[in-house]
Write a protein that holds these residues in place. Structure first.
Motif, PDB file in Angstrom:
ATOM      1  N   SER A 129      60.919  24.117 -13.937  1.00 41.06           N
ATOM      2  CA  SER A 129      59.862  23.520 -13.290  1.00 41.06           C
ATOM      3  C   SER A 129      59.993  22.531 -12.318  1.00 41.06           C
ATOM      4  O   SER A 129      59.297  22.917 -11.290  1.00 41.06           O
ATOM      5  N   LEU A 130      61.005  22.113 -12.242  1.00 42.06           N
ATOM      6  CA  LEU A 130      61.645  21.300 -10.864  1.00 42.06           C
ATOM      7  C   LEU A 130      61.752  22.093  -9.708  1.00 42.06           C
ATOM      8  O   LEU A 130      61.292  21.958  -8.666  1.00 42.06           O
ATOM      9  N   PHE A 131      62.554  23.467 -10.109  1.00 45.82           N
ATOM     10  CA  PHE A 131      62.809  24.370  -9.108  1.00 45.82           C
ATOM     11  C   PHE A 131      61.466  24.968  -8.435  1.00 45.82           C
ATOM     12  O   PHE A 131      61.176  24.971  -7.159  1.00 45.82           O
ATOM     13  N   ARG A 132      60.449  25.132  -9.351  1.00 44.32           N
ATOM     14  CA  ARG A 132      59.391  25.992  -8.794  1.00 44.32           C
ATOM     15  C   ARG A 132      58.477  25.003  -8.053  1.00 44.32           C
ATOM     16  O   ARG A 132      57.714  25.644  -7.075  1.00 44.32           O
ATOM     17  N   GLN A 133      58.408  23.624  -8.639  1.00 46.52           N
ATOM     18  CA  GLN A 133      57.568  22.890  -7.714  1.00 46.52           C
ATOM     19  C   GLN A 133      58.121  22.280  -6.501  1.00 46.52           C
ATOM     20  O   GLN A 133      57.315  22.490  -5.262  1.00 46.52           O
ATOM     21  N   TRP A 134      59.344  22.541  -6.302  1.00 47.20           N
ATOM     22  CA  TRP A 134      59.990  22.393  -5.048  1.00 47.20           C
ATOM     23  C   TRP A 134      59.764  23.555  -4.120  1.00 47.20           C
ATOM     24  O   TRP A 134      59.235  23.449  -2.805  1.00 47.20           O
ATOM     25  N   VAL A 135      59.748  24.850  -4.459  1.00 48.42           N
ATOM     26  CA  VAL A 135      59.392  26.003  -3.708  1.00 48.42           C
ATOM     27  C   VAL A 135      58.120  25.932  -3.389  1.00 48.42           C
ATOM     28  O   VAL A 135      57.585  26.291  -2.278  1.00 48.42           O
ATOM     29  N   ILE A 136      57.299  25.542  -4.131  1.00 53.70           N
ATOM     30  CA  ILE A 136      55.508  25.437  -3.790  1.00 53.70           C
ATOM     31  C   ILE A 136      55.510  24.483  -2.680  1.00 53.70           C
ATOM     32  O   ILE A 136      54.678  24.532  -1.817  1.00 53.70           O
ATOM     33  N   GLU A 137      56.043  23.265  -2.912  1.00 48.89           N
ATOM     34  CA  GLU A 137      55.946  22.060  -1.835  1.00 48.89           C
ATOM     35  C   GLU A 137      56.434  22.690  -0.449  1.00 48.89           C
ATOM     36  O   GLU A 137      55.844  22.306   0.532  1.00 48.89           O
ATOM     37  N   ASN A 138      57.463  23.503  -0.500  1.00 46.10           N
ATOM     38  CA  ASN A 138      57.843  23.925   0.881  1.00 46.10           C
ATOM     39  C   ASN A 138      57.422  25.288   1.377  1.00 46.10           C
ATOM     40  O   ASN A 138      57.802  25.745   2.558  1.00 46.10           O
ATOM     41  N   THR A 139      56.735  26.057   0.765  1.00 49.20           N
ATOM     42  CA  THR A 139      56.134  27.496   1.117  1.00 49.20           C
ATOM     43  C   THR A 139      54.726  27.233   1.242  1.00 49.20           C
ATOM     44  O   THR A 139      54.047  28.215   2.015  1.00 49.20           O
ATOM     45  N   PRO A 191      47.122  20.516  -0.114  1.00 54.17           N
ATOM     46  CA  PRO A 191      45.682  20.272   0.183  1.00 54.17           C
ATOM     47  C   PRO A 191      45.373  19.293   0.986  1.00 54.17           C
ATOM     48  O   PRO A 191      45.739  18.315   0.955  1.00 54.17           O
ATOM     49  N   PRO A 192      44.335  19.468   2.124  1.00 56.84           N
ATOM     50  CA  PRO A 192      43.861  18.484   2.724  1.00 56.84           C
ATOM     51  C   PRO A 192      43.280  17.285   2.216  1.00 56.84           C
ATOM     52  O   PRO A 192      42.306  17.329   1.131  1.00 56.84           O
ATOM     53  N   LEU A 193      43.479  16.162   2.737  1.00 58.56           N
ATOM     54  CA  LEU A 193      43.147  14.928   2.213  1.00 58.56           C
ATOM     55  C   LEU A 193      41.586  14.624   2.584  1.00 58.56           C
ATOM     56  O   LEU A 193      41.142  15.056   3.756  1.00 58.56           O
ATOM     57  N   PRO A 194      40.638  14.054   1.749  1.00 55.76           N
ATOM     58  CA  PRO A 194      39.284  13.786   2.102  1.00 55.76           C
ATOM     59  C   PRO A 194      39.039  12.858   2.842  1.00 55.76           C
ATOM     60  O   PRO A 194      40.039  11.671   3.237  1.00 55.76           O
ATOM     61  N   PRO A 195      38.255  12.870   3.995  1.00 57.28           N
ATOM     62  CA  PRO A 195      37.902  11.887   5.138  1.00 57.28           C
ATOM     63  C   PRO A 195      37.663  10.511   4.330  1.00 57.28           C
ATOM     64  O   PRO A 195      37.182  10.511   3.628  1.00 57.28           O
ATOM     65  N   ARG A 211      47.059  12.785  11.438  1.00 53.89           N
ATOM     66  CA  ARG A 211      48.189  12.470  10.151  1.00 53.89           C
ATOM     67  C   ARG A 211      47.583  13.637   9.102  1.00 53.89           C
ATOM     68  O   ARG A 211      48.648  14.116   8.418  1.00 53.89           O
ATOM     69  N   THR A 212      46.286  13.791   9.038  1.00 52.78           N
ATOM     70  CA  THR A 212      46.186  15.006   7.896  1.00 52.78           C
ATOM     71  C   THR A 212      46.532  16.227   8.460  1.00 52.78           C
ATOM     72  O   THR A 212      47.020  17.047   7.617  1.00 52.78           O
ATOM     73  N   GLN A 213      46.561  16.580   9.607  1.00 50.24           N
ATOM     74  CA  GLN A 213      46.926  17.862  10.036  1.00 50.24           C
ATOM     75  C   GLN A 213      48.404  18.020  10.099  1.00 50.24           C
ATOM     76  O   GLN A 213      48.646  19.058   9.486  1.00 50.24           O
TER      77      GLN A 213
END
Length: 526
Positions: free
Chosen positions: A384-394, A398-402, A413-415
């Motif tokens: 689970s930790l490895f897959r989460q790391w791959v998701i974060e880097n690939t 999601p964009p932050l709400p204004p 900063r959002t961009q």
């Protein structure tokens, strides 16, 4: 033997010694020219000059083939003038422009145009003489015309056009005729004569003319346009072009200008190999320049028909696509642009397949079952930790709400947060390293500390045990080794550039993949 018998054999007088009476008649001597054959030891040719300047001989070497040349070319630019007398055969073989403009059909059309405006040209030298005594009208001057010359000449001048933005081109002009008929003999600028020239200088000057083209001294012109035309004609005659051998940036500018000129006169097949040979001499400096400016060198490699330069630049372009699309759109042939898009799609498909394999990566229990939270919770946490790391880097987060309802555009900063933290090239190189470069010991330790369920599973003690941490690290190393084998095909580099030593930036190399490969059938000029 008597004096009379000796004269019968007609021996030279200097070979026989005898007294000659004073009252004897003088013996008839031979002409001086005949006698000198037996008396002189060596004869010298009167036409040969031991000083190198007594007799005038027109120059018959590049760029002034005064004796054998039949195409005169005049280049005028910025008050400078460069004249050439070259051969139609060589120009036609190297350039499609000269092959068409010196053809019989073109010359016949030009001759008809000149005849209709100027009139019939004189066919030869008009001579005024008198018939001999056997003629029908003895003593009356008659007009006789010499036989016309079989040798045809062409003349080209650089035409700058009527507008400032027009490209100067060579335009064929009628060959100028001399006062005595026929084509005017081309005379290159005469070299200044020296009165103190010795006989050895004449020998060395003749010996130098016999050397190869690479050793012929030649001074490059100052004007860029004259330099380009001079290099073009030098390549036609298998002479090395005058290009900068030290500064690669200046050499690129000169090579690009020469290739554009060769493209105008349909001579890329002849000029391209010379440019390729010159640039490849820079070796590692060339690879670094291509990595900095891949679109520019892609266009140059296409014009030069250089497989090495073109493939090197295309690998960089495909890896960064579509970053350089604006520089290449409408600036390269459609076949080149289609090739880039096809290779970029192939690379994207390979990345998607690799990411799918990474997400499907799993561990098994000693009984051969896939790990789950029920049968092996520790191994399941590692996956689970490895897959989460791959998701974060690939994928971008999601964009932050204004913060305010009136904010229509996201903040800088959002961009920045919408971009992956690691580029694809760095991500797959991290996975290929399979070491502590990602998910190190400290990060694994913090992850286990934050897992309350894991502490409860360890006998109700909230503190994790040292042996469980080592087991967790061993299972994570197994996952990293499997991920390394999955990304191995993407780590192949077909660049001449050494990514470990010559690549700019950090030691991780380039930020994009360089596994694109060009086959022989992919080159657009084949």
């Amino acid at each position: 033997m008597t004096q009379k018998s000796l004269s019968t054999y007609d021996l030279p007088s200097h070979m026989v010694s005898y007294p000659q009476p004073a009252d004897h008649t003088l013996t008839t001597r031979r002409p001086a020219s005949v006698t000198s054959r037996s008396t002189t030891t060596r004869r010298h040719r009167s036409s040969r000059s031991q000083t190198g300047g007594a007799s005038f001989r027109p120059q018959n070497e590049f760029p002034h083939f005064a004796q054998t040349g039949d195409v005169e070319i005049v280049i005028n630019a910025d008050g400078q003038e460069k004249r050439y007398m070259l051969h139609r055969l060589i120009l036609a073989q190297c350039s499609g422009f000269f092959e068409a403009s010196t053809s019989e059909d073109w010359s016949r059309a030009q001759a008809q145009g000149v005849t209709s405006t100027v009139g019939p040209p004189s066919s030869g030298l008009a001579k005024i003489g008198e018939d001999d005594e056997y003629g029908p009208e003895a003593g009356r001057p008659t007009l006789r015309v010499a036989a016309p010359r079989d040798r045809h000449r062409w003349r080209y001048e650089l035409d700058w056009g009527n507008k400032d933005d027009e490209l100067p081109l060579l335009v064929q002009k009628p060959a100028t005729s001399s006062l005595f008929g026929g084509d005017q003999t081309y005379r290159p600028p005469a070299a200044p004569s020296k009165s103190t020239t010795t006989a050895s200088n004449g020998f060395f000057r003749s010996f130098t003319a016999m050397q190869s083209a690479a050793h012929i001294p030649h001074q490059a012109p100052d004007n860029d346009l004259i330099r380009d035309y001079d290099n073009l004609f030098r390549v036609f005659y298998n002479y090395p072009p005058n290009l900068d051998p030290l500064n690669i940036a200046e050499s690129y500018i000169q090579c690009k200008s020469l290739l554009n000129l060769a493209d105008i006169y349909d001579a890329l097949e002849v000029v391209g190999p010379r440019i390729d040979h010159h640039l490849l001499q820079f070796q590692s400096r060339l690879w670094k320049q291509i990595a900095k400016y891949p679109p520019s060198y892609l266009k140059l490699g296409y014009l030069a028909r250089s497989r090495v330069i073109f493939s090197e630049a295309l690998i960089h372009v495909v890896g960064q696509w579509p970053a350089g699309s604006n520089q290449l759109r409408n600036h390269v042939p459609e076949a080149v642009f289609d090739l880039i898009e096809d290779k970029a799609e192939e690379l994207a498909e390979r990345q998607l397949k690799t990411e799918g394999k990474l997400f499907r990566l799993t561990l098994t229990t000693p009984r051969g079952e896939r790990v789950t939270p029920t049968n092996s919770y520790l191994e399941w946490l590692a996956l689970s930790l490895f897959r989460q790391w791959v998701i974060e880097n690939t994928s971008p987060p999601p964009p932050l709400p204004p913060k305010t309802p009136n904010a229509n555009q996201p903040s800088p900063r959002t961009q920045q947060q919408n971009k992956p933290s690691v580029s694809p090239g760095h991500l797959y190189r991290l996975l290929y390293s399979a070491g502590p470069a990602y998910l190190p010991h400290d990060e694994l330790k913090r992850f286990l500390k934050s897992s309350k369920a894991f502490g409860a599973e360890s006998g109700g003690n909230p503190e994790y045990r040292r042996d469980e941490l080592k087991k967790f690290e061993r299972r994570m190393d197994e996952v990293k080794l499997m991920a390394k084998e999955i990304v191995r095909p993407l780590m192949k580099s077909y660049l001449e550039l050494d990514l470990g030593r010559d690549s700019p930036g950090t030691g991780m190399g380039l930020g994009y993949l360089t596994c694109t490969r060009l086959e022989d059938a992919d080159f657009p000029w084949d």
